[in-house]
Structure formats: structure tokens, C-alpha cells
Motif scaffolding. Structure first.
Motif, PDB file in Angstrom:
ATOM      1  N   PRO A 156       0.883  -1.125  -0.244  1.00 42.91           N
ATOM      2  CA  PRO A 156       0.041  -0.655   0.037  1.00 42.91           C
ATOM      3  C   PRO A 156       0.704   1.384   0.225  1.00 42.91           C
ATOM      4  CG  PRO A 156      -0.449  -1.067   2.062  1.00 42.91           C
ATOM      5  CD  PRO A 156       0.193  -1.893   1.156  1.00 42.91           C
ATOM      6  N   ASP A 157       2.011   1.907   0.678  1.00 44.55           N
ATOM      7  CA  ASP A 157       2.983   2.216   0.540  1.00 44.55           C
ATOM      8  C   ASP A 157       2.251   3.316   1.296  1.00 44.55           C
ATOM      9  OD1 ASP A 157       4.780   3.322  -0.201  1.00 44.55           O
ATOM     10  OD2 ASP A 157       3.994   4.869  -1.873  1.00 44.55           O
ATOM     11  N   LEU A 158       1.742   2.810   2.519  1.00 42.34           N
ATOM     12  CA  LEU A 158       1.494   3.957   3.170  1.00 42.34           C
ATOM     13  C   LEU A 158       2.495   4.480   4.416  1.00 42.34           C
ATOM     14  CD1 LEU A 158      -2.090   3.128   4.051  1.00 42.34           C
ATOM     15  CD2 LEU A 158      -1.195   4.952   2.545  1.00 42.34           C
ATOM     16  N   SER A 159       1.887   5.375   5.013  1.00 46.66           N
ATOM     17  CA  SER A 159       3.547   6.000   6.208  1.00 46.66           C
ATOM     18  C   SER A 159       3.760   5.054   7.577  1.00 46.66           C
ATOM     19  CB  SER A 159       3.138   7.465   6.590  1.00 46.66           C
ATOM     20  OG  SER A 159       1.699   7.995   7.565  1.00 46.66           O
ATOM     21  N   MET A 160       3.683   5.130   8.460  1.00 49.22           N
ATOM     22  CA  MET A 160       3.870   4.436   9.308  1.00 49.22           C
ATOM     23  C   MET A 160       3.022   4.918  10.064  1.00 49.22           C
ATOM     24  SD  MET A 160       4.922   1.055  11.218  1.00 49.22           S
ATOM     25  CE  MET A 160       6.118   1.403  10.195  1.00 49.22           C
ATOM     26  N   ASP A 161       2.900   5.516  10.215  1.00 48.08           N
ATOM     27  CA  ASP A 161       1.117   6.200  11.027  1.00 48.08           C
ATOM     28  C   ASP A 161       0.134   5.775  10.391  1.00 48.08           C
ATOM     29  OD1 ASP A 161       3.205   7.567  12.624  1.00 48.08           O
ATOM     30  OD2 ASP A 161       3.162   9.572  11.597  1.00 48.08           O
ATOM     31  N   LYS A 162       0.884   5.938   9.072  1.00 42.40           N
ATOM     32  CA  LYS A 162      -1.397   5.669   9.021  1.00 42.40           C
ATOM     33  C   LYS A 162      -1.082   4.718   8.800  1.00 42.40           C
ATOM     34  CE  LYS A 162      -3.386   8.040   6.318  1.00 42.40           C
ATOM     35  NZ  LYS A 162      -4.392   8.943   6.609  1.00 42.40           N
ATOM     36  N   LEU A 163      -0.227   3.208   9.150  1.00 44.45           N
ATOM     37  CA  LEU A 163      -0.089   2.150   8.913  1.00 44.45           C
ATOM     38  C   LEU A 163      -0.371   1.287  10.374  1.00 44.45           C
ATOM     39  CD1 LEU A 163       2.487   0.830   7.193  1.00 44.45           C
ATOM     40  CD2 LEU A 163       0.025   0.495   6.050  1.00 44.45           C
ATOM     41  N   LYS A 164      -0.068   2.856  11.411  1.00 47.75           N
ATOM     42  CA  LYS A 164      -0.878   2.300  12.608  1.00 47.75           C
ATOM     43  C   LYS A 164      -1.761   2.211  13.057  1.00 47.75           C
ATOM     44  CE  LYS A 164       3.828   2.732  14.659  1.00 47.75           C
ATOM     45  NZ  LYS A 164       5.390   3.968  16.023  1.00 47.75           N
ATOM     46  N   LEU A 165      -2.508   3.243  12.353  1.00 46.38           N
ATOM     47  CA  LEU A 165      -3.707   4.093  12.758  1.00 46.38           C
ATOM     48  C   LEU A 165      -4.903   2.847  12.164  1.00 46.38           C
ATOM     49  CD1 LEU A 165      -3.923   7.243  11.433  1.00 46.38           C
ATOM     50  CD2 LEU A 165      -4.213   6.311  13.930  1.00 46.38           C
ATOM     51  N   ILE A 166      -4.264   1.787  10.748  1.00 47.42           N
ATOM     52  CA  ILE A 166      -5.385   1.287  10.088  1.00 47.42           C
ATOM     53  C   ILE A 166      -5.319   0.220  11.087  1.00 47.42           C
ATOM     54  CG2 ILE A 166      -5.297  -1.023   8.386  1.00 47.42           C
ATOM     55  CD1 ILE A 166      -4.230   1.363   6.409  1.00 47.42           C
ATOM     56  N   THR A 167      -4.063  -0.757  12.182  1.00 46.38           N
ATOM     57  CA  THR A 167      -3.765  -1.659  12.526  1.00 46.38           C
ATOM     58  C   THR A 167      -4.816  -1.191  14.220  1.00 46.38           C
ATOM     59  OG1 THR A 167      -1.725  -1.932  12.301  1.00 46.38           O
ATOM     60  CG2 THR A 167      -1.747  -2.813  14.318  1.00 46.38           C
ATOM     61  N   LEU A 168      -5.072  -0.155  14.530  1.00 51.61           N
ATOM     62  CA  LEU A 168      -6.069   0.236  15.052  1.00 51.61           C
ATOM     63  C   LEU A 168      -7.478  -0.277  14.793  1.00 51.61           C
ATOM     64  CD1 LEU A 168      -5.883   0.953  18.737  1.00 51.61           C
ATOM     65  CD2 LEU A 168      -5.781   3.340  17.329  1.00 51.61           C
ATOM     66  N   ARG A 169      -7.468   0.438  14.292  1.00 49.78           N
ATOM     67  CA  ARG A 169      -8.848   0.518  13.442  1.00 49.78           C
ATOM     68  C   ARG A 169      -9.481  -1.553  12.966  1.00 49.78           C
ATOM     69  NH1 ARG A 169     -11.679   3.235   8.363  1.00 49.78           N
ATOM     70  NH2 ARG A 169     -13.977   2.661   8.721  1.00 49.78           N
ATOM     71  N   VAL A 170      -8.077  -2.322  12.854  1.00 49.07           N
ATOM     72  CA  VAL A 170      -8.278  -3.392  12.759  1.00 49.07           C
ATOM     73  C   VAL A 170      -8.831  -4.613  13.994  1.00 49.07           C
ATOM     74  CG1 VAL A 170      -7.936  -5.758  12.166  1.00 49.07           C
ATOM     75  CG2 VAL A 170      -7.641  -3.380  10.323  1.00 49.07           C
ATOM     76  N   ARG A 171      -7.717  -3.644  14.908  1.00 49.75           N
ATOM     77  CA  ARG A 171      -8.462  -4.346  15.970  1.00 49.75           C
ATOM     78  C   ARG A 171      -9.673  -3.766  17.219  1.00 49.75           C
ATOM     79  NH1 ARG A 171      -2.380  -3.978  19.165  1.00 49.75           N
ATOM     80  NH2 ARG A 171      -1.928  -6.277  18.625  1.00 49.75           N
ATOM     81  N   GLU A 172     -10.118  -2.545  16.779  1.00 52.13           N
ATOM     82  CA  GLU A 172     -11.024  -1.547  17.300  1.00 52.13           C
ATOM     83  C   GLU A 172     -12.475  -2.098  16.848  1.00 52.13           C
ATOM     84  OE1 GLU A 172     -11.023  -1.609  20.756  1.00 52.13           O
ATOM     85  OE2 GLU A 172      -8.846  -1.829  20.689  1.00 52.13           O
ATOM     86  N   ALA A 173     -12.528  -2.474  15.933  1.00 52.79           N
ATOM     87  CA  ALA A 173     -13.303  -2.184  14.160  1.00 52.79           C
ATOM     88  C   ALA A 173     -14.803  -2.182  15.446  1.00 52.79           C
ATOM     89  CB  ALA A 173     -13.047  -3.527  13.701  1.00 52.79           C
ATOM     90  N   GLY A 174     -14.790  -4.083  16.523  1.00 46.01           N
ATOM     91  CA  GLY A 174     -16.237  -4.356  16.067  1.00 46.01           C
ATOM     92  C   GLY A 174     -16.683  -3.439  17.689  1.00 46.01           C
ATOM     93  N   VAL A 175     -15.743  -1.864  18.342  1.00 47.20           N
ATOM     94  CA  VAL A 175     -16.367  -0.915  18.889  1.00 47.20           C
ATOM     95  C   VAL A 175     -16.730   0.001  17.946  1.00 47.20           C
ATOM     96  CG1 VAL A 175     -15.190   0.630  20.906  1.00 47.20           C
ATOM     97  CG2 VAL A 175     -14.746  -1.798  20.951  1.00 47.20           C
ATOM     98  N   GLU A 176     -15.796   0.179  16.880  1.00 48.42           N
ATOM     99  CA  GLU A 176     -15.768   1.275  15.829  1.00 48.42           C
ATOM    100  C   GLU A 176     -17.551   1.025  15.652  1.00 48.42           C
ATOM    101  OE1 GLU A 176     -15.630   1.755  11.601  1.00 48.42           O
ATOM    102  OE2 GLU A 176     -13.453   1.533  12.542  1.00 48.42           O
ATOM    103  N   ILE A 177     -18.051  -0.519  15.100  1.00 47.48           N
ATOM    104  CA  ILE A 177     -19.594  -0.878  14.258  1.00 47.48           C
ATOM    105  C   ILE A 177     -20.336  -0.538  15.592  1.00 47.48           C
ATOM    106  CG2 ILE A 177     -21.042  -2.689  13.952  1.00 47.48           C
ATOM    107  CD1 ILE A 177     -18.575  -3.684  12.635  1.00 47.48           C
ATOM    108  N   VAL A 178     -20.699  -1.472  17.345  1.00 54.30           N
ATOM    109  CA  VAL A 178     -20.806  -0.928  18.140  1.00 54.30           C
ATOM    110  C   VAL A 178     -21.744   0.597  18.935  1.00 54.30           C
ATOM    111  CG1 VAL A 178     -21.506  -1.081  20.835  1.00 54.30           C
ATOM    112  CG2 VAL A 178     -20.736  -3.180  19.612  1.00 54.30           C
ATOM    113  N   GLU A 179     -20.680   1.032  18.597  1.00 56.73           N
ATOM    114  CA  GLU A 179     -20.430   2.968  18.671  1.00 56.73           C
ATOM    115  C   GLU A 179     -21.618   3.194  17.586  1.00 56.73           C
ATOM    116  OE1 GLU A 179     -16.942   4.462  19.224  1.00 56.73           O
ATOM    117  OE2 GLU A 179     -16.420   3.938  21.058  1.00 56.73           O
ATOM    118  N   ALA A 180     -21.101   3.266  16.085  1.00 53.06           N
ATOM    119  CA  ALA A 180     -21.725   3.526  14.937  1.00 53.06           C
ATOM    120  C   ALA A 180     -23.340   3.585  15.285  1.00 53.06           C
ATOM    121  CB  ALA A 180     -21.224   3.162  13.722  1.00 53.06           C
ATOM    122  N   LYS A 181     -23.700   2.135  15.887  1.00 57.22           N
ATOM    123  CA  LYS A 181     -25.169   1.412  16.011  1.00 57.22           C
ATOM    124  C   LYS A 181     -25.968   2.128  17.110  1.00 57.22           C
ATOM    125  CE  LYS A 181     -24.853  -2.859  12.694  1.00 57.22           C
ATOM    126  NZ  LYS A 181     -24.803  -4.806  12.894  1.00 57.22           N
TER     127      LYS A 181
END
Length: 338
Positions: free
Chosen positions: A216-241
Motif C-alpha cells: 500500500p505504500d503508506l506512512s508508518m503513522d497511517k499503517l499504525k492507525l489501520i492496525t488500531l482500527r482493525v483491532r477496535e473494529a467491533g467497538v467502531e460498529i457498536v458505537e455506530a449502531k
């Protein structure tokens, strides 16, 4: 080194590679088929041209849901089974998908969910080990880090354990990474594959973004944000609902994708690779999720761990002790006389 494949649209390979008139004689059973995951999963499976018969088992409503699905104009025949009919639901099944249990709701801990689902999964595992020990089992019931060891231990107790045939479905991890990278890059997510290793909740999830294809050729900061989002994806959906629901549809889609991969492997397709949480010695834990090649008997080959960069190694170090605790929790419940 194994070659990773991008996420294909559902049924893309199946519909092109196999005749639905002669090769299609496969039965798939869904346990927990009337739930929030089981219903959309069953709908997706109904449309798969490689499935001849779909058995839906649950303690409530499954005959009605099956009747509804039989109005969908595809060749697959659907039948619902209720209490006292699990033997018929399992009989002759080539693949069994266990989606039973309650979802994790807002405010609940992983332990809260396990305390409920462990009893459900244990009872089902006992039935499965007696009634159809030779099927390939895909476990969707959460928390997968613990339910897969629990399920496997019940088969071991019954003397019928085949470690290649009990797989925790962790496909959702790679699917999420593909989706999130596509949002950043504007790419087609079906053309992206990224292995996700470790476990299937929180910090046990280790996306190996350095092994993504294409890179993907993304910055390390961006990759870390994606990692965190994957790890917390369930929380993201519960909050969205807004607390009114939890993750269901994306789990169902990922489980259907995994089932399709098993179906293709059963029909003889080579090189079918998915990430799965299985018993192995890939890491220091007794169970671990990583890419595996599927075959007619479940796991054809465990492909091991992809090469990690320093950041990913630190994530793995964080993952392993917690994953070990989760595994022990599942094994302990299997051993308990409950």
C-alpha cells in the motif's frame, strides 16, 4: 514462500470453475442459523452454486427462516431444524459452520460473552463429535480465541479429534484490512490481500501490513492507525449502531467467503488460501491464526507466519501472553464438569 491471493468477490471462482449440474452435491449445516449472524450467513450460502443442501439448526425460528430462504430462486435446497433435530441437521454434512451464541453487546467484556457462549459451544461440540465427527468445522462463535480450543477439546475427549478439520474463521481480519486500505488508496478491495495473524480479538489481532499485496505504500503513522482500527473494529460498529446492535453482517460475509474457499478446496481446486485460527506449533501458543492452504480434508498445509517487520514483531509479543490466557480459558472450560 506461499503466494497470497486477493479477496475475490463471493462465488467468483466457484461459478467459473465448476459445473453446477454434476459436481454440486455438498451439504452445509449452520448452527445458530436464526441469529444475527446465522441468518445473513445462510442467505449468502443459499446463493452459492456449490451447495446443494443447506441445513439450518437453531433452538428457535429456523423452520420459518428456512421457508423464507426457499423463496430465493437458487438451486440450493434449505431445511430448518429445531430442538431435538440436531442429528438430522448434521447428518451427511460436509461442512458445519458454528455461529451459535450471543453477540458481544455494548458494555460487555470478552469474559461476559465467553461465560454465555462457552456453554452453548460446549453442548454443540458434544453433539457434533458424536453425530458427525468427520465434517469440516468452521467456528464463528465468539470469542474465537477460546471457543475453538473448547470445541477441539470436546472432540479430543470423544476420541475423534482431527486438528485439520476444526478451524476458527478469522477471515474478517484480512477482509477489514482490505477494506480499510482500499479507503485510503482508492483501490478495489477485492484486489488486496493482507495476512492477519495471532488471535481474533483486541490486541491479539496482528495485521501484517508489510506483507500486503499489493504493497500500500503508506506512512508508518497511517499503517499504525489501520492496525488500531482493525483491532477496535467491533467497538467502531457498536458505537455506530448506538448500542442497538453489534457486528453481524461483515462476520456473515467473511464466514461465507471462508465457506466458499473450503467448498472450492473440496472440489479439488489447488492453492486455496485463507487465514484461520487452528491448533499448531507456528508460535509459542497452542492455537494461532495465520494463512493455511485448504484441501479436501480441511487444512492441506499450514503456511506458517509471514515475515514480520520490527513493529509487527512488537505487536506479536504483545499478543502472545494474552492469547495464551484465552486458550487456557477455553481448554479449562472443556475440562470442567459443567
Amino acid at each position: 514462500m506461499y503466494k497470497l491471493r486477493a479477496t475475490k468477490p463471493l462465488w467468483d471462482v466457484a461459478t467459473k470453475s465448476f459445473s453446477t449440474s454434476n459436481a454440486n452435491n455438498t451439504k452445509v449445516t449452520v448452527l445458530g442459523a436464526s441469529g444475527g449472524i446465522g441468518q445473513p450467513l445462510s442467505l449468502l450460502l443459499k446463493t452459492n452454486p456449490l451447495i446443494q443442501e443447506l441445513a439450518m439448526y437453531d433452538i428457535l425460528y429456523s423452520p420459518g427462516v428456512a421457508a423464507d430462504l426457499n423463496h430465493v430462486a437458487t438451486p440450493c435446497k434449505v431445511k430448518g431444524y429445531g430442538p431435538g433435530q440436531i442429528r438430522d441437521a448434521l447428518d451427511g454434512a460436509d461442512i458445519v459452520l458454528c455461529a451459535a451464541g450471543v453477540p458481544r453487546k455494548a458494555g460487555q467484556t470478552r469474559e461476559d460473552q465467553f461465560n454465555v457462549n462457552s456453554r452453548i459451544v460446549k453442548d454443540l461440540a458434544v453433539s457434533c463429535s458424536m453425530m458427525n465427527p468427520n465434517a469440516i468445522y468452521g467456528i464463528v462463535s465468539n470469542p474465537i480465541n477460546s471457543t475453538v480450543p473448547l470445541f477441539s477439546e470436546m472432540f479430543k475427549k470423544a476420541g475423534v479429534l482431527d486438528e485439520n478439520k476444526i478451524l476458527g474463521i478469522t477471515t474478517l481480519g484480512p477482509v477489514r484490512v482490505s477494506s480499510f486500505i482500499s479507503q485510503e488508496k482508492g483501490w478495489d478491495p477485492s484486489k488486496i490481500f493482507c495476512p492477519v495473524i495471532g488471535g481474533h480479538s483486541g490486541v491479539t489481532i496482528v495485521p501484517v501490513l508489510s506483507a500486503c499485496t499489493p504493497a500500500p505504500d503508506l506512512s508508518m503513522d497511517k499503517l499504525k492507525l489501520i492496525t488500531l482500527r482493525v483491532r477496535e473494529a467491533g467497538v467502531e460498529i457498536v458505537e455506530a449502531k448506538q448500542g442497538s446492535g453489534t457486528v453481524t453482517l461483515s462476520i456473515a460475509w467473511s464466514a461465507a467467503k471462508f465457506a466458499d474457499s473450503i467448498l472450492r478446496a473440496l472440489k479439488g481446486e489447488k492453492g486455496v488460501i485463507e487465514c484461520a485460527y487452528v491448533k499448531s506449533n507456528v508460535a509459542s501458543t497452542r492455537y494461532f491464526s495465520n494463512p493455511v492452504e485448504l484441501g479436501p480434508k480441511g487444512i492441506h498445509k499450514n503456511l506458517g507466519m509471514p515475515k514480520l517487520n520490527d513493529y509487527e514483531k512488537s505487536l506479536l509479543e504483545e499478543c502472545l501472553p494474552i492469547l495464551t490466557q484465552h486458550i487456557k480459558q477455553g481448554e479449562a472450560f472443556a475440562a470442567a464438569k459443567i
